[in-house]
Design an enzyme around this catalytic site. Structure first.
Site, PDB file in Angstrom:
ATOM      1  N   SER A 137      58.900  11.915  49.194  1.00  0.00           N
ATOM      2  CA  SER A 137      59.914  12.639  49.961  1.00  0.00           C
ATOM      3  C   SER A 137      59.503  14.083  50.149  1.00  0.00           C
ATOM      4  CB  SER A 137      61.269  12.589  49.252  1.00  0.00           C
ATOM      5  OG  SER A 137      62.210  13.411  49.923  1.00  0.00           O
ATOM      6  N   TYR A 151      67.078  13.682  42.607  1.00  0.00           N
ATOM      7  CA  TYR A 151      66.225  13.056  43.618  1.00  0.00           C
ATOM      8  C   TYR A 151      64.904  13.804  43.760  1.00  0.00           C
ATOM      9  CZ  TYR A 151      64.914  10.725  47.968  1.00  0.00           C
ATOM     10  OH  TYR A 151      64.256   9.991  48.924  1.00  0.00           O
TER      11      TYR A 151
END
Length: 242
Positions: A137, A151
């Site tokens: 990501s 995250y």
């Protein structure tokens, strides 16, 4: 970039980026296994329409035994394994004061432990030319707004895992790489969502990616042409991290 006769397992392959990756690898010649938690009928039909074999396996990535069983089931159904794409992930966000230890455990179980377990289960089946590809990501490199502690940390862990596995498995002829998307138009993060205008502003190109654009990079990394590429984090993020 044809991978005719290869078998690929894509975790979390029923929708979004995972489904786009599964469809692209099938288009390039691979038979496909996907893991899912619920229904995978759409991607199964897409792969069948491309003339490739496909199997959908229900598995919760937070269950390490289920991850191992899914790899074994994919090999049993399709006869071999050449490409592992670790795509399934949890996206739990919020102020750190409001996140609990259970949130931490689920995030890291799905985003870090499950890929490691899948690699461990896949290695007996991967030979020379094997490909292990993680989906990272952009927020591992840049946290543009609050609430991303779990995250971002979990995706940053995949960078280290990729480098270490790349070093370890290179002598076996197996490459390990991480493809890190930026804002991508999926049902979880639609390009017309409530925060989309702000998110687009963080990119250099001023737009979201389509899942097929991420899948195209994964397909290259999975191909024979990428045999000298390993331990790398590859951004497909429209300039989000520059």
């Amino acid at each position: 970039m044809h991978i005719e006769g290869k078998v690929a397992l894509v975790t979390g392959g029923s929708r979004g980026i995972g489904a786009a990756v599964a469809a692209r690898l099938a288009r390039d010649g691979a038979d496909i296994a996907v893991t899912c938690r619920n229904n995978a009928d759409d991607i199964v039909e897409r792969v069948k329409a491309l003339g490739r074999r496909v199997v959908a396996i229900r598995a919760d990535g937070a269950d390490a035994d289920a991850v191992t069983a899914a790899v074994d089931e994919a090999v049993g159904a399709l006869g071999r394994l050449d490409i592992l794409v670790n795509n399934a992930a949890a996206y739990l966000v919020g102020p750190v004061e409001e996140l609990g230890v259970a949130d931490f455990d689920r995030t890291f179980d799905l985003n870090v432990r499950a890929p490691w377990v899948a690699v461990k289960a896949a290695l007996p089946h991967l030979g020379e030319g094997g490909r292990i590809i993680g989906i990272g990501s952009n927020v591992a490199e840049r946290a543009p707004f609050p609430g991303l502690s779990l995250y971002s940390a979990s995706k940053a862990a995949l960078v280290g895992l990729t480098k270490a596995l790349g070093r370890e498995l290179g002598p076996r002829g197996i490459t390990v790489n991480l493809v890190s998307p930026g804002p991508t138009n999926t049902d979880l993060n639609p390009a017309d969502g409530p925060f989309a205008d702000v998110i687009r502003g963080f990119t250099a190109v001023g737009r979201y990616a389509e899942p097929d654009e991420v899948a195209a990079l994964v397909a290259f990394v999975a191909s024979p042409e990428a045999g000298y590429l390993t331990g790398a984090q590859l951004h497909v993020d429209g300039g989000f991290t520059i």
